[in-house]
Scaffold this active site. Structure first.
Site, PDB file in Angstrom:
ATOM      1  N   GLU A 505       0.833  -1.188   0.000  1.00  0.00           N
ATOM      2  CA  GLU A 505       0.000   0.000   0.000  1.00  0.00           C
ATOM      3  C   GLU A 505       0.870   1.241   0.000  1.00  0.00           C
ATOM      4  O   GLU A 505       2.034   1.202   0.425  1.00  0.00           O
ATOM      5  CB  GLU A 505      -0.923   0.013   1.213  1.00  0.00           C
ATOM      6  CG  GLU A 505      -0.204   0.007   2.557  1.00  0.00           C
ATOM      7  CD  GLU A 505      -1.182  -0.008   3.709  1.00  0.00           C
ATOM      8  OE1 GLU A 505      -2.114   0.828   3.692  1.00  0.00           O
ATOM      9  OE2 GLU A 505      -1.026  -0.845   4.611  1.00  0.00           O
ATOM     10  N   ASP A 653      12.532   5.490 -10.573  1.00  0.00           N
ATOM     11  CA  ASP A 653      12.643   4.609  -9.399  1.00  0.00           C
ATOM     12  C   ASP A 653      13.070   3.209  -9.831  1.00  0.00           C
ATOM     13  O   ASP A 653      12.534   2.209  -9.366  1.00  0.00           O
ATOM     14  CB  ASP A 653      11.321   4.560  -8.638  1.00  0.00           C
ATOM     15  CG  ASP A 653      11.470   3.941  -7.244  1.00  0.00           C
ATOM     16  OD1 ASP A 653      12.626   3.744  -6.810  1.00  0.00           O
ATOM     17  OD2 ASP A 653      10.450   3.650  -6.604  1.00  0.00           O
TER      18      ASP A 653
END
Length: 798
Positions: A505, A653
């Site tokens: 999450e 990333d």
């Protein structure tokens, strides 16, 4: 293996370059004025002297009273020394064939260095010209170092020296621990004593440093050692709980000044099959003056009952202020073994000042002199009280000025950092230009020649929420969602998704593993994937929380629009969406072997001798992986990034946590890493909100907020390093986040002091030098493209 800090901490400390001043070099004697101590600099001859330090004729056998002393002005971690003789352009031929080293942290207590096997004498020079470098194993932590020639008393010797290392940022002066115990394991004697401790050694070791700060951490199996020929257990200091009725081992750590402590890292063995486990609880007390504070910090690490891998455990210290820390480590099994302890802290000048004000007047001179760097062993002449008081008043005034300047700089740095990070994050999907004092953003058109949108757009965390909280029509957004995109992207029926487990999450959403019923029939031919049409297909479903703000919803829809265009075998594909109602969902491929980081962590490198095993043998030994397979994974990542760069997309990333593994080592690039708690430690939180993967980021991304294809190339170099080390450690694992940022500053200053990731053990020199290091070039334009790296990796597989 040696930690990154010890491997990279090999900078010349200033004898050659002149950073160490003449007044900081002294000697027991000199043969003549032209061979004084100040001339004892390696590879340095300014013509004023005879080109070296030469002591007076040795008065005793072995000449152990003669020494050349260097004052480094602060504590340093010293890993290497260099020596040279005197040749004076052919006029001299004096050198030290052997020598010894003594060192001190406070200028009064001196310790003789010896290697891990107890040998004190170091082999020196064989002629007057060549520089001889000697590794100090173990390294030393000291401010003062003495070189002591060992030779026949009738000989004339001359020396030039250099010290190599870096500043000891821990500020740790000493630790006090109980002496280690002996284990009998299946008839084998296993000794867990601190064999390199450099002060008093009895039942309790006091006032010294040793194996817990030597830059080396132990192997998973404590019976083996990094050092050839050493006894079982050598790498660890350990204790049995039978000798501690209270159930804990107490350690006391003394520091040079009052500091703010953020965390402590403890490297622990966890081989529970042999009765060894990491500590159950750590309770740490703090002291700034003479008394220990009553309220300790208590930390309980997560218990690992699955993996017997040795690991660093980070103990948060809550920004507590202290000059000494006392920690009690509670047993969770029969044995507890440590191999390294490191602290993350910064000097607290306000705490030093408070301590000075509260102390008795006789303590003021010592505290002030130690702060400004004067000789801490200097004795004050009580007969000159008035002069002393006048000097102290002047020093205190100077000190107050310094404190004000430091605090003012810190305020400005925080303000500048906030502005810089806010600009970088708020730009979101802009190309940020930082030329001049202002930061400007150019509008983005996905795939345009002037743009570089972020591949993982939904994971950007905005520092500013939209003030417009009014509702808006999802249907209206959907009308524009697929404008200019592939028309095959369809709305998937929500009722055909069955939740299996939550994968992670983030700030605005979650990622779930689901079964999608009838997905194979739903997909068009160009999106079809392997699987049984009659069985539900496992998919990853990324959802946006219903209470997400307008900016987050727009970012989520932008990511859908971008991912719908991506068609590459090494990019995770978007299969379908659910955007007709909340929560918004995107459905992507799921790779059955999870992310690459965890996949590699569970593997061991296959030896070169085993490379020729058949495919069947390889499948039977699934815990093994060959070097060629690792390079094959890197080839696939490079291929996927080559595709993204051809579209002018910037990932921002790239890391093994964001690469997924399917059957037969198939690798696909994704962007779920930030949403998983498992990788929270890979991201640095700024101002409590924005998070950045600084250990993978280029210097210009961290300092200037610039994200380009060249910064993705930098991240690929770190990702390749992760792959070839099988993800056994975090990049720059021995550097705190703050030290990583400081290291990027060294890239910016370009003075050759920057620290690089070391060459992995299995990595050929040509791959490390020609590929990995080229990804980390300071000049972004000189870094290779993904096309070039893909071709180079393919050649290495041939």
């Amino acid at each position: 293996m040696l930690c990154v800090f010890a491997e990279m901490c090999r900078y010349p400390l200033g004898m050659t370059g002149g950073q160490i001043q003449d007044e900081d070099i002294s000697a027991s004697s000199q043969w003549s004025e032209s061979t004084a101590a100040r001339f004892g600099r390696l590879e340095f001859d300014n013509g004023d002297g005879d080109g070296a330090w030469c002591p007076d004729i040795m008065s005793e056998p072995d000449g152990l009273k003669e020494y050349l002393q260097v004052d480094l002005r602060s504590l340093h971690f010293i890993t290497l020394v260099g020596t040279q003789g005197r040749h004076a352009d052919g006029m001299g031929n004096e050198f030290a064939q052997r020598y010894m080293i003594k060192y001190s942290r406070d200028g009064s207590n001196w310790v003789g260095w010896h290697d891990r096997k107890g040998r004190q004498v170091i082999e020196g020079n064989r002629n007057a010209y060549d520089v001889v470098l000697k590794d100090l194993e173990p390294p030393i932590i000291a401010r003062f170092v003495r070189f002591m020639p060992v030779t026949d008393h009738s000989m004339i010797v001359c020396m030039r020296v250099e010290l190599y290392g870096c500043e000891w940022l821990d500020g740790l002066m000493s630790y006090s621990i109980p002496d280690g115990h002996q284990m009998i394991y299946r008839g084998l004697d296993v000794y867990f004593n601190d064999s390199v401790y450099d002060r008093a050694s009895a039942e309790r070791l006091t006032k010294g440093l040793g194996q817990l700060t030597d830059g080396t951490w132990g192997l998973d199996d404590f019976l083996h050692s990094h050092i050839y020929g050493m006894w079982p257990g050598y790498d660890y200091v350990g204790w049995s709980n039978k000798s501690f009725p209270k159930g804990y081992v107490e350690m006391i750590f003394e520091f040079d000044h009052v500091r703010n402590f953020t965390s402590m890292k403890v490297h622990c063995n966890n081989m529970f099959s042999r009765g060894v486990r990491m500590f159950r609880q750590a309770t740490c007390y703090f002291r700034s003056g003479s008394e220990w504070e009553a309220d300790p910090v208590t930390f309980r690490p997560t218990v690992d009952r699955m993996s017997q891998t040795a690991r660093f455990v980070t103990v948060p210290l809550g920004d507590r202020t202290a000059s000494a820390i006392k920690c009690r480590f509670h047993f969770s099994d029969l044995w507890m073994l440590f191999s390294e302890v490191a602290f993350q802290s910064e000097c607290n000048y306000l705490g030093i000042w408070t301590l000075m004000v509260k102390s008795n007047p006789p303590q003021l001179p010592t505290l002030i002199l130690s702060l400004i760097g004067d000789d801490p062993t200097h004795k004050v002449d009580d007969s000159n009280t008035r002069i002393l008081i006048g000097c102290l008043v002047a020093i205190i005034a100077i000190l107050l000025t310094i404190i004000v300047i430091i605090l003012w700089r810190q305020v400005w740095q925080k303000m500048l950092e906030k502005v810089r990070i806010t600009a970088a994050v708020l730009c979101g999907f802009c190309v940020c230009s930082t030329s001049g004092p202002s930061t400007s953003c150019k509008g983005v058109t996905a795939g345009g020649s002037d743009s570089a949108p972020h591949y993982a757009e939904a994971d950007i965390i905005s520092l500013q929420e939209s003030s417009d909280s009014s509702t808006y029509s999802i249907t209206a957004v959907n009308m524009n969602l697929f404008a200019g995109t592939d028309s095959s992207m369809k709305e998937f029926p929500r009722h055909k998704l069955t939740f299996k487990e939550k994968l992670g999450e983030g700030q605005f959403g979650e990622v779930h593993l689901c079964e999608a019923e009838g997905m194979q029939d739903f997909l068009d031919e160009d999106l079809s994937i392997e699987g049984n049409n009659e069985s539900p297909l496992l998919v990853a479903v990324k959802t946006l929380r219903e209470d997400a703000n307008k900016n987050a919803r727009n970012d989520f829809l932008k990511e859908i629009r971008i991912m719908s265009r991506l068609r590459d075998p090494n990019i995770v594909r978007l299969l379908a969406v659910c955007v007709d109602s909340d929560p918004l969902c995107m459905i992507t491929e799921y790779m059955e072997n999870g992310d690459l980081n965890q996949f590699l962590c569970n593997l061991r490198l296959k030896e070169a001798a085993d490379e020729d095993k058949t495919e069947q043998e390889e499948n039977e030994g699934k815990s093994m992986v060959s070097y060629s397979k690792l390079i094959g994974m890197a080839v696939q990542i490079a291929s996927g990034m080559k595709y993204l760069s051809s579209l002018n997309f910037v990932h921002r990333d790239l890391a093994t946590r964001n690469c997924l593994v399917g059957k037969n080592y198939t690798i696909k690039i994704a962007d779920f890493g930030m949403s998983r708690n498992l990788y929270r430690g890979d991201y640095y939180r700024i101002q409590g909100r924005a998070v950045l993967p600084i250990r993978w980021m280029s210097w210009e991304s961290i300092l200037l907020g610039k994200f380009t294809m060249a910064s993705d190339v930098w991240a690929f170099g770190v990702t390749l390093w992760e792959i070839l080390t099988l993800c056994k450690e975090q990049p720059y694992s021995q550097l705190s986040d703050e030290q990583v940022i400081e290291n990027t500053g060294e890239f910016f200053r370009d003075q050759g002091k920057q620290v690089y990731l070391p060459k992995p053990a299995c990595c050929p020199e040509r791959v490390y030098a020609n590929l990995m290091l080229s990804c980390w070039r300071r000049n972004a334009k000189q870094r290779p493209s993904f096309q070039e790296m893909h071709a180079q990796l393919m050649e290495s597989l041939a």
